[in-house]
Write a protein that holds these residues in place. Sequence first.
Motif, PDB file in Angstrom:
ATOM      1  N   GLY A 113       0.808  -1.210   0.000  1.00 26.59           N
ATOM      2  CA  GLY A 113       0.000   0.000   0.000  1.00 26.59           C
ATOM      3  C   GLY A 113       0.834   1.249   0.000  1.00 26.59           C
ATOM      4  N   SER A 114       0.133   2.399  -0.011  1.00 25.60           N
ATOM      5  CA  SER A 114       0.756   3.726  -0.023  1.00 25.60           C
ATOM      6  C   SER A 114       0.360   4.461   1.245  1.00 25.60           C
ATOM      7  CB  SER A 114       0.270   4.509  -1.254  1.00 25.60           C
ATOM      8  OG  SER A 114       0.634   5.866  -1.180  1.00 25.60           O
ATOM      9  N   LEU A 115       1.348   5.057   1.929  1.00 27.73           N
ATOM     10  CA  LEU A 115       1.059   5.859   3.122  1.00 27.73           C
ATOM     11  C   LEU A 115       2.251   6.770   3.370  1.00 27.73           C
ATOM     12  CD1 LEU A 115      -1.153   6.171   5.418  1.00 27.73           C
ATOM     13  CD2 LEU A 115       0.453   4.916   6.844  1.00 27.73           C
ATOM     14  N   THR A 116       2.199   7.993   2.839  1.00 28.02           N
ATOM     15  CA  THR A 116       3.322   8.915   3.003  1.00 28.02           C
ATOM     16  C   THR A 116       3.122   9.889   4.146  1.00 28.02           C
ATOM     17  OG1 THR A 116       2.343  10.382   1.345  1.00 28.02           O
ATOM     18  CG2 THR A 116       3.977   8.791   0.576  1.00 28.02           C
ATOM     19  N   SER A 117       1.951   9.846   4.786  1.00 28.63           N
ATOM     20  CA  SER A 117       1.689  10.723   5.929  1.00 28.63           C
ATOM     21  C   SER A 117       0.926   9.946   6.992  1.00 28.63           C
ATOM     22  CB  SER A 117       0.875  11.946   5.508  1.00 28.63           C
ATOM     23  OG  SER A 117       1.561  12.727   4.554  1.00 28.63           O
ATOM     24  N   LEU A 118       1.123  10.344   8.242  1.00 23.52           N
ATOM     25  CA  LEU A 118       0.453   9.712   9.372  1.00 23.52           C
ATOM     26  C   LEU A 118      -0.424  10.748  10.056  1.00 23.52           C
ATOM     27  CD1 LEU A 118       0.508   6.842  10.564  1.00 23.52           C
ATOM     28  CD2 LEU A 118       2.200   7.653  12.217  1.00 23.52           C
ATOM     29  N   THR A 119      -1.669  10.397  10.294  1.00 21.16           N
ATOM     30  CA  THR A 119      -2.664  11.344  10.802  1.00 21.16           C
ATOM     31  C   THR A 119      -2.450  11.650  12.287  1.00 21.16           C
ATOM     32  OG1 THR A 119      -4.268  10.535   9.214  1.00 21.16           O
ATOM     33  CG2 THR A 119      -5.139  11.722  11.114  1.00 21.16           C
ATOM     34  N   ALA A 166      -5.486   9.648  -3.467  1.00 21.39           N
ATOM     35  CA  ALA A 166      -5.788  10.170  -2.127  1.00 21.39           C
ATOM     36  C   ALA A 166      -4.532  10.343  -1.286  1.00 21.39           C
ATOM     37  CB  ALA A 166      -6.759   9.229  -1.415  1.00 21.39           C
ATOM     38  N   ASP A 167      -3.360  10.219  -1.896  1.00 20.23           N
ATOM     39  CA  ASP A 167      -2.100  10.359  -1.156  1.00 20.23           C
ATOM     40  C   ASP A 167      -1.120  11.127  -2.040  1.00 20.23           C
ATOM     41  OD1 ASP A 167      -0.381  10.025   0.980  1.00 20.23           O
ATOM     42  OD2 ASP A 167       0.245   7.998   0.422  1.00 20.23           O
ATOM     43  N   VAL A 168      -0.271  11.932  -1.403  1.00 18.42           N
ATOM     44  CA  VAL A 168       0.731  12.756  -2.111  1.00 18.42           C
ATOM     45  C   VAL A 168       0.020  13.740  -3.035  1.00 18.42           C
ATOM     46  CG1 VAL A 168       3.001  12.719  -3.165  1.00 18.42           C
ATOM     47  CG2 VAL A 168       2.112  10.626  -2.158  1.00 18.42           C
ATOM     48  N   ILE A 169      -0.903  14.522  -2.484  1.00 22.41           N
ATOM     49  CA  ILE A 169      -1.703  15.474  -3.246  1.00 22.41           C
ATOM     50  C   ILE A 169      -1.240  16.898  -2.941  1.00 22.41           C
ATOM     51  CG2 ILE A 169      -4.023  16.301  -3.756  1.00 22.41           C
ATOM     52  CD1 ILE A 169      -3.566  13.338  -4.451  1.00 22.41           C
ATOM     53  N   ARG A 170      -0.956  17.675  -3.980  1.00 23.88           N
ATOM     54  CA  ARG A 170      -0.580  19.079  -3.793  1.00 23.88           C
ATOM     55  C   ARG A 170      -1.852  19.909  -3.617  1.00 23.88           C
ATOM     56  NH1 ARG A 170       2.478  23.286  -7.387  1.00 23.88           N
ATOM     57  NH2 ARG A 170       1.414  22.244  -9.090  1.00 23.88           N
ATOM     58  N   ARG A 171      -1.809  20.860  -2.659  1.00 24.00           N
ATOM     59  CA  ARG A 171      -3.012  21.600  -2.277  1.00 24.00           C
ATOM     60  C   ARG A 171      -2.759  23.101  -2.265  1.00 24.00           C
ATOM     61  NH1 ARG A 171      -3.291  19.949   3.551  1.00 24.00           N
ATOM     62  NH2 ARG A 171      -1.049  20.088   3.254  1.00 24.00           N
ATOM     63  N   LYS A 213       4.935  21.262  -0.477  1.00 20.77           N
ATOM     64  CA  LYS A 213       5.063  19.819  -0.608  1.00 20.77           C
ATOM     65  C   LYS A 213       3.700  19.199  -0.954  1.00 20.77           C
ATOM     66  CE  LYS A 213       8.829  19.394   2.763  1.00 20.77           C
ATOM     67  NZ  LYS A 213       9.271  18.738   4.020  1.00 20.77           N
ATOM     68  N   ALA A 214       3.743  18.161  -1.737  1.00 23.88           N
ATOM     69  CA  ALA A 214       2.515  17.446  -2.091  1.00 23.88           C
ATOM     70  C   ALA A 214       2.200  16.442  -0.988  1.00 23.88           C
ATOM     71  CB  ALA A 214       2.684  16.753  -3.432  1.00 23.88           C
ATOM     72  N   ASP A 215       1.867  16.966   0.193  1.00 23.94           N
ATOM     73  CA  ASP A 215       1.661  16.085   1.349  1.00 23.94           C
ATOM     74  C   ASP A 215       0.198  16.002   1.766  1.00 23.94           C
ATOM     75  OD1 ASP A 215       1.396  18.629   2.331  1.00 23.94           O
ATOM     76  OD2 ASP A 215       2.894  18.424   3.921  1.00 23.94           O
ATOM     77  N   GLY A 216      -0.718  16.431   0.891  1.00 22.49           N
ATOM     78  CA  GLY A 216      -2.128  16.273   1.190  1.00 22.49           C
ATOM     79  C   GLY A 216      -2.550  14.817   1.053  1.00 22.49           C
ATOM     80  N   HIS A 217      -3.525  14.421   1.860  1.00 29.16           N
ATOM     81  CA  HIS A 217      -4.012  13.048   1.788  1.00 29.16           C
ATOM     82  C   HIS A 217      -5.433  12.998   2.313  1.00 29.16           C
ATOM     83  CE1 HIS A 217      -2.247  13.501   5.842  1.00 29.16           C
ATOM     84  NE2 HIS A 217      -3.208  12.690   6.238  1.00 29.16           N
TER      85      HIS A 217
END
Length: 493
Positions: A45-51, A370-375, A393-397
């Motif tokens: 899976g993909s998970l570049t950020s932790l909530t 839904a991961d690594v999204i620029r905002r 950074k494209a760190d939206g998720h």
Amino acid sequence: MATHAPQDRHEEIVDSLVTTVQLQSTATAQRRFLKNLLDALGTQGSLTSLTPGPSSNVFVIPQILESQLRAQPSLTSTEDWEAQLRTWGALTVNSLSSSALMAVMQRGATAAEGIAAPSAAVSLVTQPKASTAKSDTPLPQHFQGPFDWHLDGRGANVVNAWAMFANDPKFANRLPWDGINVGHIDTGYTEHVALGWRNGNSSTVKPGLGHDYWDGPADADPRDEWLPGFPGHGTRISGAISGFMAQTPTHPYYGVAPGVTIIPYRVTDSVIIDHVKQHVADAIREAVDDGCHVVNISLGAWFGSGKLADALDYAYENGVIVVCAAGQVLQEVIYPGRYNRCVTMGGVGPGFKPWSSGARGQYVDICAPADVIRRIEARKLPHGTAAGTVYPKADGHGTSYATATCSGIAALWLAWHGIDALKARYAAGGAWQIVQAFKKLARQTATPGNWPAGSTDYGSGVINAAALLAAPLPASGSLLKATEAAGVFDPKD
């Protein structure tokens, strides 16, 4: 056309436990912990950020990620699982019930008006390289990259859909999706140049056509008042649907349908909406009556609502496409995405790998990035002053962004075929066929995801904008009408 018989029961959400960890306060230590999780996850899976969790330096381990990791024989016991988390860098390990976590999440994880907030998300995303800014003209023939991954062939294939418009003479010299209205039910709007705001007016966002349900009839302006919770969420998601900004420090910023009309309906202070389900139901009905063609709901509730389901039925019968988020952190899909007659969006990351924080299961219709999204960066500024920055950074998720992607693609699809032509085509059998045609074709043309063959957890694949536009429309009378929103789960919807 008669409603077809469903086969499976519509099941209510079951409460469960969620693991939280307290990490060291340094960014280096927090990134090291996340990297250890990803190394253990491997290619699953993909998970570049932790909530962030309920307090400072506390973070949530998504249920899906936990179940994948605990499938390893060495981590099946609770003791071994907690010991491994400590080895990876957790200072403490605790559990919350999923319903309690939803209550915490409702309060948000963002600072506002001086109120203390939990930590920012841990992220492994790096800043992209700079590039030369391109044309400021928001017409498909002028869109130039480099494009963010989620927009081109690595994601939802939106760039090739834009090329279809650019190469069609009937769309020359005009915005093809001009005249398509997207009702956005969220925290309201703030001003940002990527959404067409200049000197207090916007070419894209039309607050005068929307409504503020949160403050009641005394306040007609659905402006985001930056309350504690999730301030700016409505603006960021609007940007993902409709934004356009050539001049950024790295490369041009695009929503999926740049410049498409956004009609904001302010219903909440939070992405968790159990306390405002009546507002959401009222906003759906008003969006239909106001002439919206698509309704975006990047929000979710733990419990259902008869009035919310009735509102989905109203939109469906009137041919309005309602797109809902599946949710995240918790494995269970939330409401209103749990109902029939809407399009429920799961999430993927780069490489079409499942986003490991996204809800999944039988209620997911299709996935989108839904991961690594620029905002775009939403800010609380005086009226008439527009923010003008994009996060570096494209760190939206979040499945909020998957939902926005689908809503933008729905606008492209309606524009490609022509809303009036679609209404005429399906007039005899009922306007609901517009919704059903979109949903059927989106699923049929989806790109296969990078998950086990035969899995039903992620819907039909990853939405593919260009393939969807190219697909021939079903004949009127050939579509099966979905079971009512609150009916038992309809597997053929």
